[in-house]
Design a protein around this motif. Structure first.
Motif, PDB file in Angstrom:
ATOM      1  N   ASP A  99       2.842  13.074   6.377  1.00 55.24           N
ATOM      2  CA  ASP A  99       2.363  12.296   5.229  1.00 55.24           C
ATOM      3  C   ASP A  99       0.843  12.239   5.300  1.00 55.24           C
ATOM      4  OD1 ASP A  99       1.740  10.382   3.287  1.00 55.24           O
ATOM      5  OD2 ASP A  99       3.487   9.151   3.749  1.00 55.24           O
ATOM      6  N   THR A 101      -2.876  11.356   3.227  1.00 54.52           N
ATOM      7  CA  THR A 101      -3.556  10.720   2.094  1.00 54.52           C
ATOM      8  C   THR A 101      -5.047  10.969   2.254  1.00 54.52           C
ATOM      9  OG1 THR A 101      -1.895   8.966   2.131  1.00 54.52           O
ATOM     10  CG2 THR A 101      -3.833   8.615   0.736  1.00 54.52           C
ATOM     11  N   ASP A 110      -1.907  11.123  -2.284  1.00 47.25           N
ATOM     12  CA  ASP A 110      -0.935  10.714  -1.255  1.00 47.25           C
ATOM     13  C   ASP A 110       0.315  11.568  -1.408  1.00 47.25           C
ATOM     14  OD1 ASP A 110       0.576   9.253   0.584  1.00 47.25           O
ATOM     15  OD2 ASP A 110       0.590   7.396  -0.586  1.00 47.25           O
ATOM     16  N   THR A 111       0.654  12.341  -0.376  1.00 41.13           N
ATOM     17  CA  THR A 111       1.825  13.208  -0.490  1.00 41.13           C
ATOM     18  C   THR A 111       2.429  13.484   0.882  1.00 41.13           C
ATOM     19  OG1 THR A 111       2.644  15.304  -1.416  1.00 41.13           O
ATOM     20  CG2 THR A 111       0.461  15.368  -0.414  1.00 41.13           C
ATOM     21  N   GLU A 206       8.329   8.062  -3.209  1.00 36.87           N
ATOM     22  CA  GLU A 206       8.405   8.542  -1.824  1.00 36.87           C
ATOM     23  C   GLU A 206       9.691   8.117  -1.136  1.00 36.87           C
ATOM     24  OE1 GLU A 206       5.546   6.387   0.792  1.00 36.87           O
ATOM     25  OE2 GLU A 206       4.541   5.858  -1.073  1.00 36.87           O
TER      26      GLU A 206
HETATM   27 CO    CO Z   1       2.066   8.763   1.916  1.00 36.53          CO
END
Ligand code: CO
Ligand code: MF3
Ligand code: CO
Length: 259
Positions: A99, A101, A110-111, A206
């Motif tokens: 994760d 950001t 954010d991914t 998410e």
């Molecule tokens: Co995230």
């Protein structure tokens, strides 16, 4: 309950979010080649930090509420917020969520996504595939006029139909110049409930999907969240904008077109 203010972003601000989001997606893609047996999660962290700086951005997690590292690396039973560590060496059969950001020109991207280390077990593969489909279905529920509950309902229905459960303790979130803001986006719930989606809203989806119980426990380090039964957990995350006609994925996986 008090109605929270949900900020609508201008097209100019959404463009800033797009720049940040695309950079975050590129970073995740860059890290993918490093995910192999024998690599420590700290190595992934250090590579991410260096790459982010080299691209003129900052790692949002570093120092956020005291978080000690630049990314989160959540392996197997870790649900989220796994802290990279030199002693944690990836091994064949592990599943890992990375994760990231980044902050670019003040705006956050954010991914996260899952990676297989070597060959996964059949159940691990199925969990990751179902989680990925939950992501698609959650995103497909996003359009102006729909409601926040439509997103969680789509995700929960699909996860539970496959015998998995949805984590409730962590949710998607509004995001812009601020890392975590209104609205909250639960990954469970009832269609037709919650606030209405409007063009200019920007938030993450998410979902965290568990093999066994949905319940989680936070370890003594105050960050690492694990499944209560220590069975597997998977997650993927995108930052999204509600558009006039539907949705734009601001953190598209390079080479994949689902928006
Ligand atoms: Co995230
Ligand atoms: N990236 C995480 C999210 O999706 C947040 C990480 S906060 C940290 O919201 F402090 F744990 F890094
Ligand atoms: Co997030």
């Amino acid at each position: 309950m008090e109605r929270e203010v949900i900020t609508l972003l201008s097209l100019r601000e959404i463009d800033k979010m797009r720049q940040a989001g695309h950079l975050a997606a590129k970073l995740l893609h860059h890290l993918s080649s490093l995910v192999q047996p024998g690599v420590s999660t700290l190595k992934l962290n250090d590579e991410a930090e260096q790459w982010t700086q080299a691209h003129g951005a900052k790692s949002a997690p570093l120092g956020y509420k005291g978080y000690p590292k630049s990314i989160c690396t959540s392996v197997n039973e870790v649900v989220c917020h796994g802290i990279p560590n030199a002693k944690q060496i990836l091994k064949d059969g592990d599943i890992i969520n990375i994760d990231v950001t980044v902050i670019l020109d003040g705006y956050h991207g954010d991914t996260s996504r899952m990676f297989f280390v070597g060959e996964p077990s059949p159940i691990a593969r199925k969990l990751v595939e179902v989680t990925d489909e939950c992501r698609r279905r959650g995103i497909a529920a996003v359009k102006p006029g729909a409601k926040i509950g439509d997103i969680g309902a789509a995700i929960q229905e699909y996860a539970e139909a496959h015998g998995f459960s949805v984590v409730q303790d962590f949710v998607g979130h509004g995001i812009s110049k601020v890392f975590h803001t209104a609205p909250q986006i639960p990954h469970y719930g009832k269609a037709g409930t919650g606030r209405r989606l409007r063009p200019g809203m920007v938030f993450t989806i998410e979902p965290m999907i568990n093999e066994g119980t949905w319940e989680v426990k936070v370890l003594a380090d105050k960050w690492t969240a694990v499944t209560l039964d220590r069975k597997l957990s998977a997650q993927c995350e995108h930052t999204l904008a509600v558009t006039e006609t539907g949705v734009e994925i601001l953190t598209p996986y390079p080479g994949e077109d689902i928006s």
